[in-house]
Design a protein around this motif. Structure first.
Motif, PDB file in Angstrom:
ATOM      1  N   ILE A 167     -34.675-100.527  90.512  1.00 35.07           N
ATOM      2  CA  ILE A 167     -36.046-100.694  89.795  1.00 35.07           C
ATOM      3  C   ILE A 167     -37.004 -99.513  89.996  1.00 35.07           C
ATOM      4  O   ILE A 167     -37.117 -99.210  91.188  1.00 35.07           O
ATOM      5  N   LYS A 168     -37.752 -99.246  89.098  1.00 35.91           N
ATOM      6  CA  LYS A 168     -38.874 -98.099  89.210  1.00 35.91           C
ATOM      7  C   LYS A 168     -39.862 -98.643  88.604  1.00 35.91           C
ATOM      8  O   LYS A 168     -39.897 -98.772  87.331  1.00 35.91           O
ATOM      9  N   ASP A 169     -41.099 -98.989  89.406  1.00 34.81           N
ATOM     10  CA  ASP A 169     -42.321 -99.300  88.576  1.00 34.81           C
ATOM     11  C   ASP A 169     -43.349 -98.376  88.789  1.00 34.81           C
ATOM     12  O   ASP A 169     -43.406 -97.790  89.915  1.00 34.81           O
ATOM     13  N   ASP A 170     -44.206 -97.869  87.920  1.00 29.82           N
ATOM     14  CA  ASP A 170     -45.222 -97.047  88.076  1.00 29.82           C
ATOM     15  C   ASP A 170     -46.569 -97.760  88.361  1.00 29.82           C
ATOM     16  O   ASP A 170     -46.680 -99.125  88.501  1.00 29.82           O
ATOM     17  N   VAL A 171     -47.692 -96.982  88.512  1.00 31.50           N
ATOM     18  CA  VAL A 171     -49.184 -97.549  89.303  1.00 31.50           C
ATOM     19  C   VAL A 171     -49.346 -98.354  88.013  1.00 31.50           C
ATOM     20  O   VAL A 171     -50.480 -99.194  88.193  1.00 31.50           O
ATOM     21  N   TRP A 172     -48.986 -98.359  86.631  1.00 34.66           N
ATOM     22  CA  TRP A 172     -49.582 -99.285  85.543  1.00 34.66           C
ATOM     23  C   TRP A 172     -48.744-100.464  85.486  1.00 34.66           C
ATOM     24  O   TRP A 172     -49.027-101.465  84.796  1.00 34.66           O
ATOM     25  N   GLY A 173     -47.875-100.870  86.341  1.00 35.31           N
ATOM     26  CA  GLY A 173     -47.080-102.014  86.154  1.00 35.31           C
ATOM     27  C   GLY A 173     -46.056-101.837  85.293  1.00 35.31           C
ATOM     28  O   GLY A 173     -45.113-102.956  85.113  1.00 35.31           O
ATOM     29  N   ARG A 226     -42.160-101.212  84.177  1.00 37.13           N
ATOM     30  CA  ARG A 226     -40.797-101.253  84.743  1.00 37.13           C
ATOM     31  C   ARG A 226     -39.676-100.636  84.110  1.00 37.13           C
ATOM     32  O   ARG A 226     -39.458-100.992  83.184  1.00 37.13           O
ATOM     33  N   LYS A 227     -38.996 -99.921  85.094  1.00 37.17           N
ATOM     34  CA  LYS A 227     -37.948 -99.520  84.379  1.00 37.17           C
ATOM     35  C   LYS A 227     -36.479 -99.657  85.343  1.00 37.17           C
ATOM     36  O   LYS A 227     -36.728 -99.413  86.524  1.00 37.17           O
ATOM     37  N   ILE A 228     -35.448-100.359  84.702  1.00 29.83           N
ATOM     38  CA  ILE A 228     -34.101-100.502  85.592  1.00 29.83           C
ATOM     39  C   ILE A 228     -33.304 -99.367  85.521  1.00 29.83           C
ATOM     40  O   ILE A 228     -32.997 -99.156  84.349  1.00 29.83           O
ATOM     41  N   ILE A 229     -33.260 -98.648  86.568  1.00 31.00           N
ATOM     42  CA  ILE A 229     -32.359 -97.453  86.590  1.00 31.00           C
ATOM     43  C   ILE A 229     -30.780 -97.805  86.490  1.00 31.00           C
ATOM     44  O   ILE A 229     -30.246 -96.933  85.861  1.00 31.00           O
ATOM     45  N   GLU A 230     -30.672 -98.993  87.140  1.00 35.07           N
ATOM     46  CA  GLU A 230     -28.999 -99.184  87.335  1.00 35.07           C
ATOM     47  C   GLU A 230     -28.790-100.565  87.797  1.00 35.07           C
ATOM     48  O   GLU A 230     -29.534-101.147  88.363  1.00 35.07           O
ATOM     49  N   ASN A 231     -27.815-101.339  87.321  1.00 35.62           N
ATOM     50  CA  ASN A 231     -27.240-102.603  87.639  1.00 35.62           C
ATOM     51  C   ASN A 231     -26.182-102.482  88.710  1.00 35.62           C
ATOM     52  O   ASN A 231     -25.266-101.767  88.301  1.00 35.62           O
ATOM     53  N   ILE A 232     -26.312-102.864  89.682  1.00 35.03           N
ATOM     54  CA  ILE A 232     -25.229-102.797  90.788  1.00 35.03           C
ATOM     55  C   ILE A 232     -24.257-104.023  91.019  1.00 35.03           C
ATOM     56  O   ILE A 232     -25.024-105.136  91.779  1.00 35.03           O
ATOM     57  N   GLY A 233     -23.217-104.289  90.805  1.00 34.40           N
ATOM     58  CA  GLY A 233     -22.416-105.263  90.733  1.00 34.40           C
ATOM     59  C   GLY A 233     -21.633-105.666  92.245  1.00 34.40           C
ATOM     60  O   GLY A 233     -21.758-104.609  92.921  1.00 34.40           O
ATOM     61  N   GLN A 234     -20.744-106.679  92.002  1.00 36.53           N
ATOM     62  CA  GLN A 234     -19.811-106.848  93.283  1.00 36.53           C
ATOM     63  C   GLN A 234     -18.959-105.410  93.557  1.00 36.53           C
ATOM     64  O   GLN A 234     -18.299-105.119  92.424  1.00 36.53           O
ATOM     65  N   ASN A 251     -30.585-109.582  80.740  1.00 34.71           N
ATOM     66  CA  ASN A 251     -31.184-110.574  79.637  1.00 34.71           C
ATOM     67  C   ASN A 251     -32.092-109.423  78.902  1.00 34.71           C
ATOM     68  O   ASN A 251     -32.052-108.194  79.049  1.00 34.71           O
ATOM     69  N   ARG A 252     -32.719-109.958  77.877  1.00 36.38           N
ATOM     70  CA  ARG A 252     -33.367-109.105  76.914  1.00 36.38           C
ATOM     71  C   ARG A 252     -34.577-108.189  77.592  1.00 36.38           C
ATOM     72  O   ARG A 252     -34.727-107.094  77.503  1.00 36.38           O
ATOM     73  N   GLN A 253     -35.323-108.836  78.344  1.00 36.68           N
ATOM     74  CA  GLN A 253     -36.356-108.141  79.205  1.00 36.68           C
ATOM     75  C   GLN A 253     -35.767-106.894  79.957  1.00 36.68           C
ATOM     76  O   GLN A 253     -36.332-105.812  80.138  1.00 36.68           O
ATOM     77  N   GLN A 254     -34.799-107.312  80.854  1.00 35.26           N
ATOM     78  CA  GLN A 254     -34.239-106.196  81.598  1.00 35.26           C
ATOM     79  C   GLN A 254     -33.429-105.227  80.670  1.00 35.26           C
ATOM     80  O   GLN A 254     -33.433-104.047  81.138  1.00 35.26           O
ATOM     81  N   MET A 255     -32.878-105.359  79.738  1.00 37.80           N
ATOM     82  CA  MET A 255     -32.256-104.570  78.791  1.00 37.80           C
ATOM     83  C   MET A 255     -33.313-103.668  78.331  1.00 37.80           C
ATOM     84  O   MET A 255     -32.874-102.473  78.067  1.00 37.80           O
ATOM     85  N   ALA A 256     -34.480-104.213  77.885  1.00 35.94           N
ATOM     86  CA  ALA A 256     -35.781-103.277  77.573  1.00 35.94           C
ATOM     87  C   ALA A 256     -35.935-102.329  78.659  1.00 35.94           C
ATOM     88  O   ALA A 256     -36.310-101.246  78.341  1.00 35.94           O
ATOM     89  N   ASP A 257     -36.062-102.952  79.666  1.00 30.19           N
ATOM     90  CA  ASP A 257     -36.671-102.116  80.983  1.00 30.19           C
ATOM     91  C   ASP A 257     -35.529-100.865  81.203  1.00 30.19           C
ATOM     92  O   ASP A 257     -35.878 -99.988  81.593  1.00 30.19           O
ATOM     93  N   TYR A 258     -34.316-101.229  80.857  1.00 29.31           N
ATOM     94  CA  TYR A 258     -33.265-100.202  81.208  1.00 29.31           C
ATOM     95  C   TYR A 258     -33.449 -98.971  80.289  1.00 29.31           C
ATOM     96  O   TYR A 258     -33.070 -98.005  80.481  1.00 29.31           O
ATOM     97  N   LEU A 259     -33.509 -99.568  79.035  1.00 30.36           N
ATOM     98  CA  LEU A 259     -33.554 -98.683  77.773  1.00 30.36           C
ATOM     99  C   LEU A 259     -35.130 -97.741  77.960  1.00 30.36           C
ATOM    100  O   LEU A 259     -35.218 -96.989  77.089  1.00 30.36           O
TER     101      LEU A 259
END
Length: 217
Positions: A61-67, A69-77, A179-187
């Motif tokens: 995850i990458k968060d900026d100073v304004w809060g 959030r961007k999901i860079i990558e999902n790491i699975g098993q 989930n939908r929020q995480q997908m939005a963060d990734y995109l």
């Protein structure tokens, strides 16, 4: 510890399970459990250990100073994270690593991989080659992420992402790890805008979806 999972990871690929058991002591391997949403690493942390997901999954995850959030990558098993920072001595992390749900992670000291031990184990050369493969693969993953966030329109981003997942999973029906929020963060888009666009794409017959399962029509 599930040695069978380790034998299928890029780092230990091609190494026999009984050999892996001997290696883990030399590599100062340590397994830890994390609760849902627990932070494994935070921005600014310095580490010499890479992590291997033994159970569950984690988000980079990458968060900026304004809060924002961007999901860079999902790491699975079986996948690896923090290997770049572990190789760069003293380099502070620029991302957070957070457990998506309950997770178990095996930490490995990268210095032990790159430095021949006093007992002169014969597996170091294989591990170094494997580590180079892991680093090259991560570079490819980041290139694919750039392909996703480069298009200006939200629809193009969705289609590029789903297309990548379709190729990866070998099917036009795919299950995404967000989930939908995480997908939005990734995109790197707004959640409500993403929900609206997905609804329009479904009405137009471009895709069909239910929760995190999508079909490219």
């Amino acid at each position: 510890m599930n040695i069978r999972i380790l034998s299928g990871t890029p780092l230990f690929q091609g190494i026999k399970e009984q050999e892996i058991e001997a290696m883990l002591q030399c590599l100062s391997a340590e397994e830890k459990e994390f609760e849902k949403d627990a932070y494994i690493y935070r921005t600014g942390d310095i580490t010499g250990r890479l992590g291997i997901v033994m159970e569950g999954s984690v988000n980079i995850i990458k968060d900026d100073v304004w809060g924002n959030r961007k999901i860079i990558e999902n790491i699975g098993q079986g996948q690896i994270f923090a290997e770049t920072y572990a190789c760069l001595k003293g380099e502070a992390m620029m991302v957070d690593v957070q457990a998506l749900g309950p997770a178990r992670v095996l930490f490995v000291d990268v210095k032990r991989i790159l430095t021949t031990c006093p007992s002169a184990c014969d597996f170091h050369a294989r591990l170094i080659r494997s580590l180079m493969y892991v680093l090259a693969h991560k570079n490819l993953v980041l290139t694919k992420k750039m392909d996703v966030i480069t298009p200006k329109s939200l629809r193009e981003r969705v289609l590029v992402y789903l297309s990548q997942e379709s190729v990866k999973q070998g099917n036009r029906t795919v299950t995404v790890p967000f989930n939908r929020q995480q997908m939005a963060d990734y995109l790197s888009v707004d959640r409500s805008a993403l929900s609206g666009e997905l609804s329009r794409m479904q009405k137009e017959g471009v895709i069909a979806y239910e929760k995190n399962r999508f079909q490219i029509l």
